[in-house]
Write a protein that holds these residues in place. Structure first.
Motif, PDB file in Angstrom:
ATOM      1  N   UNK A 127       0.839  -1.191   0.000  1.00 45.42           N
ATOM      2  CA  UNK A 127       0.000   0.000   0.000  1.00 45.42           C
ATOM      3  C   UNK A 127       0.876   1.245   0.000  1.00 45.42           C
ATOM      4  N   UNK A 128       0.400   2.255  -0.720  1.00 43.56           N
ATOM      5  CA  UNK A 128       1.085   3.549  -0.786  1.00 43.56           C
ATOM      6  C   UNK A 128       0.046   4.655  -0.682  1.00 43.56           C
ATOM      7  N   UNK A 129       0.414   5.754  -0.014  1.00 45.76           N
ATOM      8  CA  UNK A 129      -0.459   6.918   0.042  1.00 45.76           C
ATOM      9  C   UNK A 129      -0.110   7.829  -1.131  1.00 45.76           C
ATOM     10  N   UNK A 130      -1.121   8.302  -1.821  1.00 50.91           N
ATOM     11  CA  UNK A 130      -0.947   9.268  -2.902  1.00 50.91           C
ATOM     12  C   UNK A 130      -1.590  10.576  -2.469  1.00 50.91           C
ATOM     13  N   UNK A 131      -0.898  11.689  -2.720  1.00 56.34           N
ATOM     14  CA  UNK A 131      -1.428  13.010  -2.412  1.00 56.34           C
ATOM     15  C   UNK A 131      -1.163  13.922  -3.595  1.00 56.34           C
ATOM     16  N   UNK A 132      -2.152  14.721  -3.954  1.00 56.51           N
ATOM     17  CA  UNK A 132      -1.973  15.654  -5.053  1.00 56.51           C
ATOM     18  C   UNK A 132      -2.694  16.960  -4.794  1.00 56.51           C
ATOM     19  N   UNK A 181      -0.329  -0.553 -15.957  1.00 54.05           N
ATOM     20  CA  UNK A 181       0.155  -1.530 -14.981  1.00 54.05           C
ATOM     21  C   UNK A 181      -0.150  -2.942 -15.471  1.00 54.05           C
ATOM     22  N   UNK A 182       0.673  -3.881 -15.047  1.00 48.83           N
ATOM     23  CA  UNK A 182       0.558  -5.265 -15.518  1.00 48.83           C
ATOM     24  C   UNK A 182      -0.625  -6.019 -14.924  1.00 48.83           C
ATOM     25  N   UNK A 183      -1.085  -5.615 -13.765  1.00 44.05           N
ATOM     26  CA  UNK A 183      -2.237  -6.254 -13.108  1.00 44.05           C
ATOM     27  C   UNK A 183      -3.132  -5.161 -12.524  1.00 44.05           C
ATOM     28  N   UNK A 184      -4.379  -5.511 -12.196  1.00 43.69           N
ATOM     29  CA  UNK A 184      -5.275  -4.514 -11.634  1.00 43.69           C
ATOM     30  C   UNK A 184      -4.879  -4.167 -10.200  1.00 43.69           C
ATOM     31  N   UNK A 185      -5.290  -2.967  -9.789  1.00 42.17           N
ATOM     32  CA  UNK A 185      -5.041  -2.496  -8.434  1.00 42.17           C
ATOM     33  C   UNK A 185      -6.260  -1.690  -7.990  1.00 42.17           C
ATOM     34  N   UNK A 186      -6.246  -1.217  -6.750  1.00 43.31           N
ATOM     35  CA  UNK A 186      -7.387  -0.474  -6.209  1.00 43.31           C
ATOM     36  C   UNK A 186      -6.913   0.862  -5.662  1.00 43.31           C
ATOM     37  N   UNK A 187      -7.602   1.918  -6.033  1.00 38.83           N
ATOM     38  CA  UNK A 187      -7.348   3.249  -5.495  1.00 38.83           C
ATOM     39  C   UNK A 187      -8.522   3.604  -4.592  1.00 38.83           C
ATOM     40  N   UNK A 188      -8.232   3.901  -3.317  1.00 41.03           N
ATOM     41  CA  UNK A 188      -9.256   4.269  -2.336  1.00 41.03           C
ATOM     42  C   UNK A 188      -9.005   5.722  -1.946  1.00 41.03           C
ATOM     43  N   UNK A 189      -9.921   6.612  -2.307  1.00 39.35           N
ATOM     44  CA  UNK A 189      -9.758   8.033  -2.001  1.00 39.35           C
ATOM     45  C   UNK A 189     -10.234   8.289  -0.568  1.00 39.35           C
ATOM     46  N   UNK A 190      -9.355   8.885   0.235  1.00 42.26           N
ATOM     47  CA  UNK A 190      -9.669   9.146   1.641  1.00 42.26           C
ATOM     48  C   UNK A 190     -10.041  10.604   1.898  1.00 42.26           C
ATOM     49  N   UNK A 191      -9.553  11.522   1.048  1.00 36.23           N
ATOM     50  CA  UNK A 191      -9.884  12.951   1.174  1.00 36.23           C
ATOM     51  C   UNK A 191      -9.948  13.566  -0.212  1.00 36.23           C
ATOM     52  N   UNK A 192     -10.879  14.485  -0.413  1.00 38.71           N
ATOM     53  CA  UNK A 192     -10.954  15.226  -1.669  1.00 38.71           C
ATOM     54  C   UNK A 192     -11.470  14.417  -2.828  1.00 38.71           C
ATOM     55  N   UNK A 193     -10.887  14.678  -3.998  1.00 40.66           N
ATOM     56  CA  UNK A 193     -11.364  14.031  -5.219  1.00 40.66           C
ATOM     57  C   UNK A 193     -10.242  14.018  -6.251  1.00 40.66           C
ATOM     58  N   UNK A 194     -10.221  12.961  -7.061  1.00 42.39           N
ATOM     59  CA  UNK A 194      -9.301  12.896  -8.185  1.00 42.39           C
ATOM     60  C   UNK A 194     -10.053  12.342  -9.395  1.00 42.39           C
ATOM     61  N   UNK A 195      -9.447  12.525 -10.550  1.00 36.24           N
ATOM     62  CA  UNK A 195     -10.019  12.007 -11.784  1.00 36.24           C
ATOM     63  C   UNK A 195      -8.994  11.057 -12.396  1.00 36.24           C
ATOM     64  N   UNK A 232      -3.719   9.866 -13.145  1.00 35.28           N
ATOM     65  CA  UNK A 232      -4.480  10.358 -12.002  1.00 35.28           C
ATOM     66  C   UNK A 232      -4.226  11.859 -11.890  1.00 35.28           C
ATOM     67  N   UNK A 233      -5.323  12.634 -11.798  1.00 42.53           N
ATOM     68  CA  UNK A 233      -5.213  14.089 -11.700  1.00 42.53           C
ATOM     69  C   UNK A 233      -6.020  14.561 -10.489  1.00 42.53           C
ATOM     70  N   UNK A 234      -5.394  15.368  -9.635  1.00 40.52           N
ATOM     71  CA  UNK A 234      -6.089  15.933  -8.468  1.00 40.52           C
ATOM     72  C   UNK A 234      -7.159  16.916  -8.940  1.00 40.52           C
ATOM     73  N   UNK A 235      -8.370  16.830  -8.349  1.00 41.90           N
ATOM     74  CA  UNK A 235      -9.467  17.705  -8.761  1.00 41.90           C
ATOM     75  C   UNK A 235     -10.432  17.943  -7.599  1.00 41.90           C
ATOM     76  N   UNK A 236     -10.268  18.878  -6.714  1.00 38.53           N
ATOM     77  CA  UNK A 236      -9.216  19.894  -6.725  1.00 38.53           C
ATOM     78  C   UNK A 236      -7.946  19.428  -6.027  1.00 38.53           C
ATOM     79  N   UNK A 237      -8.047  18.646  -4.974  1.00 35.53           N
ATOM     80  CA  UNK A 237      -6.903  18.049  -4.280  1.00 35.53           C
ATOM     81  C   UNK A 237      -7.393  16.727  -3.701  1.00 35.53           C
ATOM     82  N   UNK A 238      -6.466  15.819  -3.419  1.00 39.29           N
ATOM     83  CA  UNK A 238      -6.904  14.531  -2.889  1.00 39.29           C
ATOM     84  C   UNK A 238      -5.797  13.835  -2.117  1.00 39.29           C
ATOM     85  N   UNK A 239      -6.234  12.852  -1.304  1.00 45.03           N
ATOM     86  CA  UNK A 239      -5.360  11.871  -0.668  1.00 45.03           C
ATOM     87  C   UNK A 239      -6.026  10.528  -0.912  1.00 45.03           C
ATOM     88  N   UNK A 240      -5.210   9.517  -1.173  1.00 45.75           N
ATOM     89  CA  UNK A 240      -5.755   8.190  -1.457  1.00 45.75           C
ATOM     90  C   UNK A 240      -4.766   7.129  -1.010  1.00 45.75           C
TER      91      UNK A 240
END
Length: 93
Positions: free
Chosen positions: A15-20, A31-45, A71-79
């Motif tokens: 697991x990794x945290x992404x912030x934008x 990516x070679x296999x599927x993965x899951x992105x879980x947004x914890x704050x804000x929104x991304x596209x 992945x693009x922050x819209x307006x900002x996000x954490x996931x």
């Protein structure tokens, strides 16, 4: 500001945290296999070749394998990005 922070490594998943910040794009990739992105704050596209998917706090998105996307922050996000160990990435130039 874009930031990726390693969180935990288990026997099958990483697991990794992404912030934008607003409007900040992460690199376009596939990516070679599927993965899951879980947004914890804000929104991304997630921008795919033929369609965009908005993901808001409290929602998740299963990113398919072999699909070019960005992945693009819209307006900002954490996931949290949950991915299997065997995943490999290819980045656009």
């Amino acid at each position: 500001m874009k930031k990726v922070t390693p969180l935990q490594v288990g026997s099958m998943f990483t697991t990794k945290r992404m912030e934008g910040a607003s409007g900040q794009p992460f690199p376009r990739h596939t990516a070679s296999v599927e993965s899951v992105l879980v947004v914890t704050e804000g929104r991304c596209v997630l921008k795919f070749t033929d369609q965009d998917h908005a993901v808001e706090a409290g929602e998740s998105f299963i990113v398919p394998s072999d699909a070019w996307h960005q992945v693009v922050a819209d307006p900002a996000f954490k996931a949290v990005h949950v991915m299997p160990h065997e995943i490999t990435f290819e980045f656009a130039e």
